[in-house]
Design an enzyme around this catalytic site. Sequence first.
Site, short mmCIF file in Angstrom:
data_model
loop_
_atom_site.label_atom_id
_atom_site.label_comp_id
_atom_site.label_asym_id
_atom_site.label_seq_id
_atom_site.Cartn_x
_atom_site.Cartn_y
_atom_site.Cartn_z
N ASP A 63 -2.27 11.05 -2.15
CA ASP A 63 -2.51 9.92 -3.14
C ASP A 63 -2.77 10.45 -4.45
O ASP A 63 -2.52 9.89 -5.47
CB ASP A 63 -3.89 9.10 -2.87
CG ASP A 63 -3.14 8.06 -1.59
OD1 ASP A 63 -2.86 8.59 -0.42
OD2 ASP A 63 -2.88 6.88 -1.89
N GLN A 67 -3.08 2.46 9.67
CA GLN A 67 -1.75 2.47 9.44
C GLN A 67 -0.95 3.39 9.94
O GLN A 67 0.43 3.05 10.05
CB GLN A 67 -1.88 3.08 7.96
CG GLN A 67 -2.41 2.19 6.78
CD GLN A 67 -3.84 2.51 6.71
OE1 GLN A 67 -4.78 2.79 7.54
NE2 GLN A 67 -4.48 2.35 5.41
N ARG A 75 0.93 -1.40 0.15
CA ARG A 75 0.02 -0.12 -0.07
C ARG A 75 0.92 1.30 0.07
O ARG A 75 1.95 1.04 0.21
CB ARG A 75 -0.84 -0.05 1.22
CG ARG A 75 -0.02 -0.22 2.46
CD ARG A 75 -0.63 0.51 3.83
NE ARG A 75 -0.59 1.77 3.68
CZ ARG A 75 0.43 2.52 3.72
NH1 ARG A 75 1.64 1.76 3.92
NH2 ARG A 75 0.27 3.83 3.60
N GLY A 76 0.31 2.41 0.06
CA GLY A 76 0.95 3.61 0.00
C GLY A 76 1.09 4.05 -1.64
O GLY A 76 1.10 3.03 -2.34
N ALA A 77 0.82 5.41 -1.89
CA ALA A 77 0.54 5.79 -3.43
C ALA A 77 1.79 5.33 -4.29
O ALA A 77 1.64 4.62 -5.25
CB ALA A 77 0.07 7.07 -3.42
N ARG A 123 -6.96 -0.21 -7.33
CA ARG A 123 -7.13 0.80 -6.40
C ARG A 123 -7.39 2.18 -7.34
O ARG A 123 -6.74 2.26 -8.14
CB ARG A 123 -6.36 1.23 -5.37
CG ARG A 123 -6.20 -0.22 -4.52
CD ARG A 123 -5.34 0.12 -3.00
NE ARG A 123 -6.26 0.95 -2.26
CZ ARG A 123 -5.54 1.45 -1.16
NH1 ARG A 123 -4.28 1.32 -1.01
NH2 ARG A 123 -6.33 2.41 -0.18
O1 MRU Z 1 -5.05 3.11 1.78
P1 MRU Z 1 -3.40 3.40 2.07
O2 MRU Z 1 -2.67 2.88 3.15
O3 MRU Z 1 -2.68 3.07 0.78
O4 MRU Z 1 -3.28 5.00 1.98
C1 MRU Z 1 -2.00 5.56 1.98
C2 MRU Z 1 -2.02 6.95 2.41
O5 MRU Z 1 -3.02 7.76 2.42
C3 MRU Z 1 -0.68 7.73 2.42
O6 MRU Z 1 -0.55 8.85 3.12
C4 MRU Z 1 -0.37 8.16 0.99
O7 MRU Z 1 -0.40 7.21 0.16
C5 MRU Z 1 1.06 8.98 0.72
S1 MRU Z 1 2.40 7.64 0.76
C6 MRU Z 1 3.67 8.34 0.59
#
Ligand code: MRU
Length: 317
Positions: free
Chosen positions: A227, A186, A49-51, A86
């Site tokens: 994101d 998270q 996960r994480g953008a 996603r």
């Molecule tokens: O649903 P997630 O855990 O993938 O959400 C991630 C976030 O909201 C982070 O803050 C975002 O991706 C920035 S990561 C460098």
Amino acid sequence: MKDLDSLGLRHQSGRLEILDQTRLPDEEVWIEVPHPEVMIECIKRLAVRGAPLIGAAAAITLARFAEDGASPVAFFEIAKRLREARPTAVNLMWAVDRVAFSGNDFTVKEVVAQAEEIFDEDVAECEWMAEKGAALIQDGDGVLTHCNSGGLATCGIGTALGVIKRAHQKGKAIHVYVDETRPLLQGARLTAWELTKAGIPMTLLCDNMAAHLMSLKKVQKIFVGADRVARNGDAANKIGTYGLAIAAKYHQIPFYVVAPTSTRDNSIETGLGIPIELRKESEVQLGPNRTSFPAWNPAFDVTPRSLITDLIMPKEC
Ligand code: MRU
């Protein structure tokens, strides 16, 4: 493809693995990804996960698939499904488009080169953001963050959490306040794990405690990731970020959004155009007081540019 190594993803001698983030902090379990179907599933259930990381993971998966001899039909079909795994993090579509739909001829060599570049560029951009953001942090600051935007969410040191880690590496005495980040925690599970590993002093709080903490003057700066950032600077990030920005404005606390170039979506004028992922209501119903009452579960919200003190993005400068 060359070997690649980050906190949440590694590729060694043709073997691609991701650290299962749903099992952290209790267990560090690596999942082998021998086929893109496994990666699609891992992205959907937030094992990865994480953008920025899901973008890189999708690109690397496609490169491995191509190297394994996928037919063009199978390759493009899988690329389309990875792209749709996603909806909010534009980094995912950006990365898949770059390796599969950029108009280049489909050659294994080109796909692999693009995937490697995506990984390396993210590492380099994380370094840039970390340096730029760390300069804003003063010795003794209380710094608040939301969700996880560190090494687990990127190919490098992180975005917002990378800034915080770099400030600590530079010897600044900081204290980090970590929003637990309901519903999937998270913050409580991943950011707390990363900060503890790095030896950075931290305190966990429930999301609904942040405004009270600000009123007590414990927070001097807020750093969050994103994101998707629209052309006008509106930024989508984990649900709860918008409320945090409103509270920060009221308390006159600088609020920074830290994101790589791959998070920018110039095809969307304002945050109103950003698709918000709606996840299963069972994720909200889970918890110490598990219920079966109807629930709403938007995974992201949009913070208007007017509430953001500054966007720390490599191509902004
Ligand atoms: O649903 P997630 O855990 O993938 O959400 C991630 C976030 O909201 C982070 O803050 C975002 O991706 C920035 S990561 C460098």
